[in-house]
Enzyme design. Structure first.
Site, short mmCIF file in Angstrom:
data_model
loop_
_atom_site.label_atom_id
_atom_site.label_comp_id
_atom_site.label_asym_id
_atom_site.label_seq_id
_atom_site.Cartn_x
_atom_site.Cartn_y
_atom_site.Cartn_z
N ASN A 1 -2.31 16.16 -45.48
CA ASN A 1 -1.95 15.27 -44.30
C ASN A 1 -2.80 13.87 -44.45
OD1 ASN A 1 -0.14 17.24 -43.62
ND2 ASN A 1 -1.33 18.28 -42.16
N ARG B 1 9.36 13.11 -44.87
CA ARG B 1 8.80 12.72 -43.59
C ARG B 1 7.62 11.85 -43.77
NH1 ARG B 1 6.28 16.23 -41.37
NH2 ARG B 1 5.65 14.83 -40.04
N ASP C 1 10.32 19.71 -41.96
CA ASP C 1 10.44 21.00 -41.49
C ASP C 1 11.38 21.53 -40.52
OD1 ASP C 1 8.33 21.74 -43.12
OD2 ASP C 1 6.70 21.25 -41.78
N ASP D 1 -1.47 23.93 -37.57
CA ASP D 1 -0.98 24.42 -38.86
C ASP D 1 -1.63 25.79 -39.26
OD1 ASP D 1 0.48 22.19 -39.37
OD2 ASP D 1 -0.95 21.18 -40.64
N MET E 1 2.16 23.28 -29.55
CA MET E 1 2.52 22.08 -29.85
C MET E 1 3.85 22.04 -30.69
SD MET E 1 -1.44 20.81 -30.97
CE MET E 1 -1.19 19.23 -31.69
#
Length: 436
Positions: free
Chosen positions: A25, A99, A123, A321, A343
């Site tokens: 990330n 993405r 995803d 995550d 979330m």
């Protein structure tokens, strides 16, 4: 690629050392930031994974010189960016698949006055809204048109202007994108309710070393004083905290003795503490985490004796995550835990596979699941399953490695998107995994 699967035979105890990859990330933000300068930027500890390699390839197609010195180090120079390429069908096809490609919008807008953003794919974990990004760019003075024919947002500006903004959600990629746009905007930008993840702190550190003026790093209030140009720099990425958490869970589930090397302990926040609440023992040795063999691990209760509840929250809370990893690890613990995924909408839908394997889980609704630990009295059993998203994929892999018999995990390109050579690295610890 798409037809590959893992064949896993569970039940092996693993042993040895494993080094986490660079943070996925962080990589997508850091690599996009090379577009902010015409000078050379060297980036180290790049994870060798599909999502990141696609982004590097995309930059190359845009005219950025990319020299991959080694698998984990790349020198970029964005001195001849071909803005025409952004209007080509090739760019649409490639950026639409990725993405992370939304992250190039901020830098392009700031330096060249225009950008194209595809509607997000990736995803299957519920809505991934781009509102924060687009509204942020608008507040800085960009205009946008949405083109229904090609599903793209076309953004342009005659020059971004600093401003005050309060984000409607502390989106990590949204904050990063707005931050990259703001460093070259005229005047002062203040971003309140900014995400403050380590990845963002790293991005800020990199931008500051390029000559950006940013204060409030690590807090949710960022103040940026725009500069005219940025210079090149060298940046090393943090280890991937999601991988580190995955390996902690894996060690406990498989009763293994594993040392996770160079974890960047001061950047892990509350993560080790959450795994301790599941009863997992660990020792910090310098910058390594040692997880000893444990016969069993017992989930703690709250001080008043009520059932432990683990939920996600923006940093410095617990990252969403790792909730799927905590959930899977809890299936063999002693005790019960409520997992509350606030979330994202459909991140918990992989639990049906765990139930098929024999786990005791009550899925209350799309956001909550109660796990009743089996305390190793019953082993999970191997089944054939498919991976819906990156993190669930690794959770299922961990479940399979602790299960009895053979499991087949299909759709593993979802795992390859986020974890480099995961099969080879686990085989080196004694896991029985075949790529078929």
């Amino acid at each position: 690629m798409s037809s590959s699967a893992f064949e896993v035979r569970g039940g092996n105890r693993l042993k040895g050392e494993i080094i986490p990859q660079g943070a996925k990330n962080e990589a997508l933000q850091i690599i996009s930031a090379v577009l902010l300068t015409s000078e050379k930027v060297t980036i180290k500890n790049i994870p060798d994974i599909v999502d990141v390699n696609l982004l590097i390839e995309l930059l190359g197609d845009m005219g950025v010189t990319t020299e991959r010195v080694s698998r984990d180090t790349c020198i970029f120079q964005a001195d001849k960016v071909d803005m025409e390429y952004l209007q080509s069908p090739e760019f649409r096809k490639k950026s639409g698949k990725l993405r992370g490609s939304v992250m190039i919008a901020g830098p392009l807008l700031a330096r060249f006055g225009q950008a194209y953003v595809p509607k997000p794919g990736g995803d299957k974990i519920g809505r991934r809204r781009l509102d924060t990004h687009i509204i942020g760019f608008e507040k800085l003075g960009a205009k946008f048109v949405y083109d229904n024919d090609d599903n793209y947002f076309h953004l342009q500006t005659d020059g971004l202007q600093g401003t005050y903004m309060l984000l409607d959600e502390p989106s990590v990629t949204g904050t990063a994108n707005i931050l990259m746009a703001a460093v070259l905007a005229k005047g002062q930008t203040i971003i309140y309710n900014a995400a403050c993840e380590p990845y963002l702190q790293q991005l800020s550190k990199m931008l500051i070393s390029m000559g950006a003026r940013i204060s409030g790093v690590g807090s949710n209030l960022l103040t940026i004083d725009g500069v005219n140009t940025l210079k090149g720099c060298e940046h090393r990425m943090l280890p991937d905290m999601i991988e580190i958490g995955s390996f902690i869970g894996l060690a406990a589930m498989t009763q293994s003795e594993i040392t996770i090397k160079n974890v960047g302990l001061q950047h892990l926040g509350i993560i080790p503490e959450k795994f301790r609440q599941l009863g997992i023992q660990m020792e910090f040795r310098g910058d390594d985490i040692f997880i000893p063999f444990q016969e069993k691990y017992e989930i703690q209760t709250f001080l008043d004796g009520s059932i432990l509840n683990i939920s996600d929250h923006p940093w410095p809370g617990f990252t969403p995550d790792l909730l799927s990893i905590v959930l899977v690890t809890a299936t063999q613990a002693q005790g019960s835990v409520m997992i509350h995924q606030k979330m994202f909408e459909s991140r918990l839908f992989f639990v049906d596979k765990l139930i098929d394997m024999g786990a005791q889980i009550v899925l209350c609704d799309p956001h909550r699941a109660v796990v009743i630990g089996l305390a190793r009295q019953h082993k999970l059993r191997g089944i054939t399953m498919s991976s819906p998203d990156i993190r669930a994929g690794v959770s299922l892999l961990i479940a399979a490695l602790s299960a009895e018999g053979k499991s087949t995990i299909q759709n593993i390109d979802q795992i390859d998107r986020g974890y480099q050579y995961i099969d080879q690295r686990l085989i080196a610890l004694g896991a029985d995994i075949k790529r078929i």
